[in-house]
Write an enzyme that holds these catalytic residues in place. Sequence first.
Site, PDB file in Angstrom:
ATOM      1  N   GLU A  40       2.361   4.330  13.857  1.00  0.00           N
ATOM      2  CA  GLU A  40       2.007   4.706  12.487  1.00  0.00           C
ATOM      3  C   GLU A  40       1.255   3.523  11.892  1.00  0.00           C
ATOM      4  O   GLU A  40       1.843   2.481  11.628  1.00  0.00           O
ATOM      5  CB  GLU A  40       3.259   5.001  11.668  1.00  0.00           C
ATOM      6  CG  GLU A  40       2.993   5.211  10.181  1.00  0.00           C
ATOM      7  CD  GLU A  40       4.268   5.215   9.341  1.00  0.00           C
ATOM      8  OE1 GLU A  40       4.157   4.955   8.121  1.00  0.00           O
ATOM      9  OE2 GLU A  40       5.354   5.465   9.880  1.00  0.00           O
ATOM     10  N   ARG A  44      -2.384   0.136   4.291  1.00  0.00           N
ATOM     11  CA  ARG A  44      -2.089  -0.911   3.304  1.00  0.00           C
ATOM     12  C   ARG A  44      -3.111  -2.036   3.323  1.00  0.00           C
ATOM     13  O   ARG A  44      -3.034  -2.945   2.496  1.00  0.00           O
ATOM     14  CB  ARG A  44      -0.701  -1.509   3.564  1.00  0.00           C
ATOM     15  CG  ARG A  44       0.437  -0.520   3.505  1.00  0.00           C
ATOM     16  CD  ARG A  44       1.761  -1.220   3.693  1.00  0.00           C
ATOM     17  NE  ARG A  44       2.870  -0.286   3.764  1.00  0.00           N
ATOM     18  CZ  ARG A  44       4.139  -0.642   3.878  1.00  0.00           C
ATOM     19  NH1 ARG A  44       4.454  -1.926   3.916  1.00  0.00           N
ATOM     20  NH2 ARG A  44       5.090   0.265   3.959  1.00  0.00           N
ATOM     21  N   THR A  68       1.493   5.531   4.682  1.00  0.00           N
ATOM     22  CA  THR A  68       1.133   5.159   3.309  1.00  0.00           C
ATOM     23  C   THR A  68      -0.087   5.937   2.830  1.00  0.00           C
ATOM     24  O   THR A  68      -1.008   5.389   2.219  1.00  0.00           O
ATOM     25  CB  THR A  68       0.905   3.630   3.170  1.00  0.00           C
ATOM     26  OG1 THR A  68       1.835   2.918   3.985  1.00  0.00           O
ATOM     27  CG2 THR A  68       1.102   3.185   1.728  1.00  0.00           C
ATOM     28  N   LYS A 128      10.017  11.658   5.556  1.00  0.00           N
ATOM     29  CA  LYS A 128      10.352  10.244   5.726  1.00  0.00           C
ATOM     30  C   LYS A 128      11.431   9.893   4.698  1.00  0.00           C
ATOM     31  O   LYS A 128      11.237  10.112   3.497  1.00  0.00           O
ATOM     32  CB  LYS A 128       9.112   9.376   5.501  1.00  0.00           C
ATOM     33  CG  LYS A 128       9.384   7.876   5.535  1.00  0.00           C
ATOM     34  CD  LYS A 128       8.190   7.075   5.049  1.00  0.00           C
ATOM     35  CE  LYS A 128       7.125   6.954   6.094  1.00  0.00           C
ATOM     36  NZ  LYS A 128       7.439   5.943   7.127  1.00  0.00           N
TER      37      LYS A 128
END
Length: 213
Positions: A40, A44, A68, A128
């Site tokens: 993953e 960011r 994210t 998640k």
Amino acid sequence: MSVFHELARFGVVPVIVLDRAEDALPLADALIAGGLPLAEITLRTPQALAGLAEIARHRPAMLVGAGTVLTEDQVHEAKAAGARFALSPGIDPLVLTEAQGAGLPFAPGIATATEVQMALRAGCEMVKFFPAVPAGGIALLKSIAAPYVHTGLGYNPTGGVTAETLGDWLALPQVRAVGGTWIATQADIATGAWEAIAHKARAAVDLVTRLRG
């Protein structure tokens, strides 16, 4: 087999912060060498999408996704870069709708029963649980998940999970795979500690195998 069933098969998802796109392929090779062809890549950093695209293009056997993912635009950017799945730390109905329209399997972040119901209404297969440990850990996830066992919803706890607690999380039948930042830390990647990453990936794979018997 859906992409989330593939994640569940491995039991642990390396969560990656990538500062340099040129580190993407050596990282992928280290994870593959460790028997964990999965990552993953969190959006960011400015280089995250470029690194994700490198992996998707040059290591097609790698199951790479985007983490994210916070906006509708990022849904399409991740898809265009080659992400096969996406996750978010929170739940946003507009982003969920966009991901479904784009055909990008999406797991939103949840920490409450209300958010679980939002995910179920949107037809999510996996969510998640974030931030897993600060939010309340295993005890909270047990409580949240209990009323929804019959739905078959899967959980991906991320945030504070370690190699030492991996077994405790996977003991919960609703947990499909944990998110692990320890396998390839930002510092490991920055220093090119590829052998160490491969070793930690192999250790995680071996541990999941033992735990699942």
